[in-house]
Design a protein around this motif. Structure first.
Motif, PDB file in Angstrom:
ATOM      1  N   PRO A 128       0.827  -1.212   0.000  1.00 18.00           N
ATOM      2  CA  PRO A 128       0.000   0.000   0.000  1.00 18.00           C
ATOM      3  C   PRO A 128       0.856   1.253   0.000  1.00 18.00           C
ATOM      4  O   PRO A 128       1.995   1.253   0.483  1.00 18.00           O
ATOM      5  CB  PRO A 128      -0.779  -0.094   1.327  1.00 18.00           C
ATOM      6  CG  PRO A 128      -0.604  -1.489   1.824  1.00 18.00           C
ATOM      7  CD  PRO A 128       0.718  -1.946   1.274  1.00 18.00           C
ATOM      8  N   GLY A 129       0.284   2.327  -0.553  1.00 19.23           N
ATOM      9  CA  GLY A 129       0.889   3.648  -0.417  1.00 19.23           C
ATOM     10  C   GLY A 129       0.390   4.266   0.873  1.00 19.23           C
ATOM     11  O   GLY A 129       0.476   3.642   1.933  1.00 19.23           O
ATOM     12  N   VAL A 130      -0.168   5.477   0.797  1.00 19.88           N
ATOM     13  CA  VAL A 130      -0.697   6.117   2.006  1.00 19.88           C
ATOM     14  C   VAL A 130      -2.200   5.836   2.071  1.00 19.88           C
ATOM     15  O   VAL A 130      -2.957   6.273   1.212  1.00 19.88           O
ATOM     16  CB  VAL A 130      -0.440   7.641   1.979  1.00 19.88           C
ATOM     17  CG1 VAL A 130      -0.878   8.267   3.293  1.00 19.88           C
ATOM     18  CG2 VAL A 130       1.040   7.923   1.731  1.00 19.88           C
ATOM     19  N   PRO A 162      -0.294  11.106  -7.319  1.00 20.52           N
ATOM     20  CA  PRO A 162      -0.942  11.663  -8.507  1.00 20.52           C
ATOM     21  C   PRO A 162      -2.464  11.443  -8.529  1.00 20.52           C
ATOM     22  O   PRO A 162      -3.214  12.306  -8.973  1.00 20.52           O
ATOM     23  CB  PRO A 162      -0.289  10.900  -9.664  1.00 20.52           C
ATOM     24  CG  PRO A 162       0.992  10.390  -9.115  1.00 20.52           C
ATOM     25  CD  PRO A 162       0.761  10.146  -7.657  1.00 20.52           C
ATOM     26  N   TRP A 163      -2.914  10.276  -8.071  1.00 20.34           N
ATOM     27  CA  TRP A 163      -4.359   9.985  -8.142  1.00 20.34           C
ATOM     28  C   TRP A 163      -5.092  10.861  -7.142  1.00 20.34           C
ATOM     29  O   TRP A 163      -4.673  10.968  -5.987  1.00 20.34           O
ATOM     30  CB  TRP A 163      -4.610   8.490  -7.839  1.00 20.34           C
ATOM     31  CG  TRP A 163      -5.968   8.056  -8.259  1.00 20.34           C
ATOM     32  CD1 TRP A 163      -7.064   7.895  -7.472  1.00 20.34           C
ATOM     33  CD2 TRP A 163      -6.384   7.737  -9.586  1.00 20.34           C
ATOM     34  NE1 TRP A 163      -8.142   7.504  -8.211  1.00 20.34           N
ATOM     35  CE2 TRP A 163      -7.752   7.403  -9.516  1.00 20.34           C
ATOM     36  CE3 TRP A 163      -5.745   7.723 -10.824  1.00 20.34           C
ATOM     37  CZ2 TRP A 163      -8.487   7.036 -10.651  1.00 20.34           C
ATOM     38  CZ3 TRP A 163      -6.473   7.370 -11.940  1.00 20.34           C
ATOM     39  CH2 TRP A 163      -7.814   7.023 -11.849  1.00 20.34           C
ATOM     40  N   GLY A 196      -0.411   5.682  -7.626  1.00 20.24           N
ATOM     41  CA  GLY A 196       0.632   6.203  -8.517  1.00 20.24           C
ATOM     42  C   GLY A 196       1.794   6.882  -7.798  1.00 20.24           C
ATOM     43  O   GLY A 196       2.667   7.477  -8.450  1.00 20.24           O
ATOM     44  N   LEU A 197       1.824   6.753  -6.470  1.00 23.61           N
ATOM     45  CA  LEU A 197       2.883   7.431  -5.705  1.00 23.61           C
ATOM     46  C   LEU A 197       4.280   7.015  -6.162  1.00 23.61           C
ATOM     47  O   LEU A 197       5.140   7.868  -6.414  1.00 23.61           O
ATOM     48  CB  LEU A 197       2.699   7.086  -4.217  1.00 23.61           C
ATOM     49  CG  LEU A 197       3.308   7.984  -3.173  1.00 23.61           C
ATOM     50  CD1 LEU A 197       2.984   9.450  -3.401  1.00 23.61           C
ATOM     51  CD2 LEU A 197       2.819   7.552  -1.798  1.00 23.61           C
ATOM     52  N   LEU A 198       4.508   5.726  -6.332  1.00 26.00           N
ATOM     53  CA  LEU A 198       5.847   5.290  -6.761  1.00 26.00           C
ATOM     54  C   LEU A 198       6.063   5.498  -8.260  1.00 26.00           C
ATOM     55  O   LEU A 198       7.198   5.664  -8.694  1.00 26.00           O
ATOM     56  CB  LEU A 198       6.099   3.821  -6.409  1.00 26.00           C
ATOM     57  CG  LEU A 198       6.406   3.495  -4.954  1.00 26.00           C
ATOM     58  CD1 LEU A 198       7.173   2.194  -4.855  1.00 26.00           C
ATOM     59  CD2 LEU A 198       7.177   4.595  -4.272  1.00 26.00           C
ATOM     60  N   ALA A 199       4.975   5.491  -9.026  1.00 21.91           N
ATOM     61  CA  ALA A 199       5.114   5.749 -10.460  1.00 21.91           C
ATOM     62  C   ALA A 199       5.695   7.148 -10.679  1.00 21.91           C
ATOM     63  O   ALA A 199       6.425   7.407 -11.639  1.00 21.91           O
ATOM     64  CB  ALA A 199       3.748   5.634 -11.140  1.00 21.91           C
ATOM     65  N   GLN A 200       5.377   8.027  -9.759  1.00 17.22           N
ATOM     66  CA  GLN A 200       5.868   9.403  -9.824  1.00 17.22           C
ATOM     67  C   GLN A 200       7.376   9.471  -9.553  1.00 17.22           C
ATOM     68  O   GLN A 200       8.045  10.429  -9.945  1.00 17.22           O
ATOM     69  CB  GLN A 200       5.117  10.182  -8.752  1.00 17.22           C
ATOM     70  CG  GLN A 200       5.314  11.640  -8.706  1.00 17.22           C
ATOM     71  CD  GLN A 200       4.275  12.234  -7.780  1.00 17.22           C
ATOM     72  OE1 GLN A 200       3.286  12.770  -8.238  1.00 17.22           O
ATOM     73  NE2 GLN A 200       4.493  12.119  -6.504  1.00 17.22           N
ATOM     74  N   GLY A 201       7.874   8.465  -8.847  1.00 16.68           N
ATOM     75  CA  GLY A 201       9.312   8.349  -8.622  1.00 16.68           C
ATOM     76  C   GLY A 201       9.906   9.494  -7.818  1.00 16.68           C
ATOM     77  O   GLY A 201       9.227  10.092  -6.986  1.00 16.68           O
TER      78      GLY A 201
END
Ligand SMILES: NC(=O)c1ccc[n+]([C@@H]2O[C@H](COP(=O)([O-])OP(=O)(O)OC[C@H]3O[C@@H](n4cnc5c(N)ncnc54)[C@H](O)[C@@H]3O)[C@@H](O)[C@H]2O)c1
Length: 292
Positions: free
Chosen positions: A189-191, A213-214, A248-253
């Motif tokens: 999970p992200g946040v 991003p989402w 998309g948190l990690l997609a943002q890098g």
């Protein structure tokens, strides 16, 4: 939906947050669920929420410390005693654990973190796989990892290292148990807006929630939906995989050039021909045109 009809699951950390949401989703999908958690008050509340939804017969609570082998073995035994077998083990219980500079971290706090987040997963995999091998129909072991286990900067030192360890366990144990048709999968999970993160005050964490991003804030139900998929036959060819569920948190890098509309590459368009001697072409974009 009845994609989990006839399945028997345990959900550790099912008294709160994403564990509770997933326990609710599992019973709604037709499974029988044993919720295992240290927090008896919240465990009883989870059972009464399920009762309110007409699933009182399909759920039970067992007090359990996931870091203790005898407790974990007892939870698996309770699933077998009460519902006849074990098909799904969702190893999800967790805490924030040790935090602070490395030189300020005590051995006791470090060991506690690894006991709750990592030893628990080893114990859950051990006892769940024994129960699944008994009936021979295979099963699913699902683990809540974290994006903090995939990159730096997502959590404290101890928490991140403990979650990285479970991601490795997921891969390695999946390879071992594949021939027994026991899938081992993870969710990172992200946040997610759970009591672990906000302790009743989500407004304090707007910065963390706002970085992805989402546009929607991560909710326990986002995790429950993916957990239900991963534990169903729709995911029958997925094993050894940890799926990011992070908006998309990690997609943002590392976002070196900014994020969203403030990203340098979103403010103009064209082509950079490097040091070839050929000119760079740049078109400045009107703010309204950026989306096209
Ligand atoms: N919320 C997030 O943003 C986030 C992000 C990534 C990963 N995670 C992970 O998700 C999992 C679930 O966390 P949550 O956010 O739903 O938190 P939560 O606090 O709402 O739920 C966690 C549950 O685990 C239980 N628990 C803790 N230690 C235990 C132990 N030793 N034995 C048995 N039960 C124990 C707690 O009592 C609680 O009911 C954890 O593994 C956490 O590390 C959370």
């Amino acid at each position: 939906m009845s994609k989990l009809r006839g399945k028997v699951a345990i959900v550790t950390g099912g008294a709160s947050g994403m564990g509770r949401a997933t326990a609710m989703r599992f019973v709604a999908d037709g499974a029988k669920v044993v919720v295992a958690d240290l927090n008896e008050k919240n465990g009883a509340e989870t059972v009464s929420v399920a009762e309110g939804q007409g699933h009182g017969e399909d759920i039970a609570f067992v007090r359990c410390d996931v870091a203790r082998e005898a407790d974990v073995a007892a939870v698996v035994a309770e699933a077998e005693r009460r519902f006849g077998r074990l098909d799904i083990a969702y190893l999800n219980a967790g805490v924030g654990g040790a935090f602070g500079p490395i030189a300020e971290t005590s051995v006791e706090d470090w060991d506690y973190t690894f006991a709750v987040l990592t030893r628990s997963v080893f114990l859950g995999m051990k006892h769940a796989s024994l129960a699944m091998k008994k009936h021979g129909d295979g099963g699913v072991i699902l683990v809540t990892a974290s994006i903090a286990g995939l990159v730096g900067g997502g959590g404290s030192h101890a928490y991140s290292a403990a979650k990285a360890a479970v991601i490795s366990l997921i891969e390695n144990v999946a390879a071992e148990l594949g021939p027994d048709r026991i899938r081992v999968v993870g969710i990172a999970p992200g946040v997610i807006s759970t009591p672990l993160v906000h302790r009743g005050r989500p407004e304090k964490y707007e910065k963390q929630f706002g970085q992805q991003p989402w546009p929607d804030r991560g909710q326990p139900e986002h995790i429950a939906d993916v957990a239900a998929f991963l534990c169903s036959d729709d995911a029958r060819f997925i094993t050894g995989e940890t799926i990011k569920v992070d908006g998309g948190l990690l997609a943002q890098g590392i976002a070196l050039w900014g994020t969203g509309a403030d990203n340098t590459f979103m403010k103009s368009a064209g082509v950079n021909r490097g040091t070839t001697g050929e000119a760079m072409v740049v078109r400045t974009l009107q703010p309204g045109a950026r989306k096209t």
